[in-house]
Design a protein around this motif. Structure first.
Motif, short mmCIF file in Angstrom:
data_model
loop_
_atom_site.label_atom_id
_atom_site.label_comp_id
_atom_site.label_asym_id
_atom_site.label_seq_id
_atom_site.Cartn_x
_atom_site.Cartn_y
_atom_site.Cartn_z
N ASN A 21 4.02 1.14 8.25
CA ASN A 21 4.70 1.47 7.04
C ASN A 21 3.93 0.71 6.01
O ASN A 21 4.27 -0.26 5.78
N CYS A 26 8.23 0.26 0.32
CA CYS A 26 8.71 -0.38 1.69
C CYS A 26 9.36 -1.69 1.33
O CYS A 26 9.37 -2.40 0.40
N LEU A 34 11.54 0.08 11.32
CA LEU A 34 10.10 -0.02 11.70
C LEU A 34 10.26 -0.64 13.45
O LEU A 34 9.66 -0.20 14.37
N SER A 234 2.06 7.00 10.69
CA SER A 234 3.40 6.59 10.69
C SER A 234 4.37 7.99 10.91
O SER A 234 5.56 7.75 11.73
#
Length: 257
Positions: A21, A26, A34, A234
């Protein structure tokens, strides 16, 4: 490594995945998610790859010695920071708990003919993280010329890279099989213990399998493992989990499985 089925390819790709990420939006909640996603019912991803500012938070979540490693990026994505700044960025990331450093070479300077800039940067960051895996990002989509890709690979390997990595995922052309072929052959010819990481655009198990088969062809059977091969992605995890759960996506089916 003979991948007989999509499910075998998916399980293998999971063990090689740097779940990433590096989005501009973020935040700590996304990092927490995550870390959870990296630990699946089918096994863990190799690592998470995140912005340096979130390394300490991720380390609090995962704890010391966790099997999911923490990778972070430096000189990212532009590749044009001063060496001293990148060294400081690296030292702080290691202090915060990063296991692995993904460094962007000064690729614009390199394209302009300054090979020494690559060597100086990689050697300086190597010295700043002697106990961390150093993955050197060549930004192959911007280099364009495969002769430049080969030369950048050679310079990064000679300067101490543990891996050479295709891309930041932040430009228009990221990982390609053509660049992967050149980079893997450069590793083979160097005879150094160096790994390979395609990043950007690897979003399905079918995509991943193409890179795995290419690496096996060039490097030989049993070369691929988390210490020599990673995927930077991702969205790949979603497809891996769909295949492992038996809900294979249309995209995988279109890829030939």
């Amino acid at each position: 490594m003979e991948l007989q089925s999509p499910r075998e390819a998916a399980a293998f790709a999971l063990s090689l995945l740097d779940l990433t990420n590096l989005r501009d939006d973020c935040d700590e909640a996304a990092i927490e998610n995550l870390c959870l996603r990296a630990q699946t019912p089918y096994g863990n991803s190799a690592a998470i790859c995140i912005w340096p500012r979130f390394v300490a938070h991720a380390r609090k979540i995962l704890g010391a010695g966790h099997p999911v490693r923490i990778a972070t990026v430096v000189n990212f994505p532009s590749g044009d920071l001063a060496v001293a700044d990148v060294v400081a960025e690296t030292a702080k990331a290691v202090e915060d708990g990063a296991d692995e450093i993904d460094l962007v070479i000064p690729y614009k300077a390199f394209i302009g003919g300054d090979e020494a800039a690559v060597t100086v940067m990689v050697e300086a960051v190597r010295a700043a993280c002697p106990h961390s895996a150093l993955k050197v990002i060549l930004e192959t989509g911007e280099l364009k010329d495969m002769l430049l890709v080969r030369r950048a690979s050679e310079l990064a390997i000679a300067a101490g890279a543990d891996f050479i990595k295709t891309s930041t995922g932040k430009v228009s052309v990221n990982a390609t099989l053509e660049a992967a072929d050149i980079m893997l052959r450069s590793i083979r010819e160097s005879k150094a213990k160096v790994g390979f990481k395609p990043a950007g655009g690897v979003s399905t198990v079918a995509d991943a399998d193409l890179y795995l088969r290419l690496a096996e062809t060039i490097m030989g059977p049993n070369w691929i493992m988390p210490s020599t091969f990673r995927f930077g992605a991702s969205s790949l995890l979603d497809d891996i989990l769909a295949v492992l759960a038996g809900t294979t996506s249309q995209r995988v089916a279109a890829g030939g499985y």
